[in-house]
Write an enzyme that holds these catalytic residues in place. Structure first.
Site, PDB file in Angstrom:
ATOM      1  N   ARG A   1       4.651   0.092  58.691  1.00 19.27           N
ATOM      2  CA  ARG A   1       5.511   0.295  59.855  1.00 19.27           C
ATOM      3  C   ARG A   1       5.119   1.539  60.653  1.00 19.27           C
ATOM      4  O   ARG A   1       5.388   1.620  61.851  1.00 19.27           O
ATOM      5  CB  ARG A   1       6.977   0.375  59.424  1.00 19.27           C
ATOM      6  CG  ARG A   1       7.515  -0.968  58.946  1.00 19.27           C
ATOM      7  CD  ARG A   1       8.988  -0.930  58.687  1.00 19.27           C
ATOM      8  NE  ARG A   1       9.488  -2.267  58.371  1.00 19.27           N
ATOM      9  CZ  ARG A   1      10.751  -2.543  58.085  1.00 19.27           C
ATOM     10  NH1 ARG A   1      11.651  -1.573  58.082  1.00 19.27           N
ATOM     11  NH2 ARG A   1      11.126  -3.770  57.813  1.00 19.27           N
TER      12      ARG A   1
ATOM     13  N   ASP B   1      22.976   1.564  68.254  1.00 18.12           N
ATOM     14  CA  ASP B   1      21.927   1.410  67.252  1.00 18.12           C
ATOM     15  C   ASP B   1      21.202   2.746  67.122  1.00 18.12           C
ATOM     16  O   ASP B   1      21.300   3.614  68.001  1.00 18.12           O
ATOM     17  CB  ASP B   1      20.948   0.300  67.642  1.00 18.12           C
ATOM     18  CG  ASP B   1      20.212  -0.280  66.431  1.00 18.12           C
ATOM     19  OD1 ASP B   1      20.722  -1.234  65.828  1.00 18.12           O
ATOM     20  OD2 ASP B   1      19.142   0.256  66.080  1.00 18.12           O
TER      21      ASP B   1
END
Length: 269
Positions: free
Chosen positions: A32, A135
């Site tokens: 990632r 978020d």
């Protein structure tokens, strides 16, 4: 990635966002972070860790958290939750309530709050209603605010709702954009759930905190639940993911069914 480097990333994720990276996730973290390392022209995870720990590390933290966060979602995920929220809204409106506020606490790319908005739109058409969608990931929030989705992403939207709330914006490949009228009902903001008190005001008519609690340790989950309690209207629900539980957390929220907890009291008070 060597163990010491992974431990450094694990500690930063825990301290800055409450994200618990379990042992054995080093390969996942490495994959990632790979794109961000390329963007910065760095040769190794160690160089990136040194940057995060350096004098200007705070500037990079947001990108780091964006990279390691999981942002899987889809329209009308767990449809029973939306049926419950629709029924709650109908009862409250029938009882005379005129102001409604909802919070999608881990909205990812926006499918959850837009699904909720589609359900609430005909019920609360004459009311004052808004959805706060938050978020940790700035990248996910940017996509959510744009409100544009591909054919596979909108497949779960019922045809009648798709016709009313989604506009075709491209044929090759097909894409749809949420109508301006519906987007006006949703406010997107970046919120880190480990930074408290939460900045919004209550009372909230529901909090959707689904499939995010699993990334936190028990202490962090307990403090999040405490803040949700503070913000909820009496009788209002907190919805979590089906793989999650509030077991072991001291809370006034009472289980109603799997993944649904409700604050005692009269929701229409």
């Amino acid at each position: 990635m060597d163990a010491a480097c992974f431990e450094g990333f694990r500690r930063i994720a825990q301290e800055r966002a409450g994200i618990f990276l379990r042992p054995g996730k080093d390969a996942l973290v490495s994959s990632r972070l790979a794109r961000r390392l390329r963007e910065l022209g760095l040769a190794s995870e160690r160089e990136y860790l040194d940057r995060l720990l350096g004098a200007d590390g705070d500037r990079e933290i947001v990108h780091f958290l964006d990279a390691i966060s999981t942002n899987f979602t889809r329209f009308f995920r767990e449809p029973a939750h939306f049926d419950l929220l629709a029924a709650d809204a109908e009862r409250a409106r029938a009882a005379g309530q005129q102001r409604f506020r909802y919070w999608s606490a881990a909205c990812s790319s926006g499918e959850e709050p837009y699904s909720l908005a589609m359900i609430l739109d005909p019920i609360l058409a004459r009311c004052d209603w808004k959805i706060l969608a938050t978020d940790l990931s700035t990248a996910a929030l940017a996509q959510a605010a744009a409100g544009e989705y591909g054919a596979e992403e909108v497949e779960a939207v019922p045809p009648a709702l798709r016709a009313r709330h989604l506009l075709p914006v491209g044929a090759e490949p097909p894409r749809w954009r949420v109508t301006p009228a519906l987007r006006e009902r949703v406010v997107f903001r970046r919120i880190n759930l480990v930074e408290r008190p939460f900045p919004m005001k209550g009372p909230l008519d529901a909090v959707l905190c689904r499939n995010v609690m699993i990334y936190f340790d028990r202490e962090t989950r307990a403090t999040i639940v405490g803040e949700v309690e503070r913000l909820l209207r009496p009788g209002a629900p907190m919805l979590i993911g089906h793989a999650e539980t509030l077991s072991g957390i001291s809370t006034r929220l009472r289980p109603e069914r799997p993944s649904v907890y409700r604050l005692p009291g009269d929701a229409c008070a």
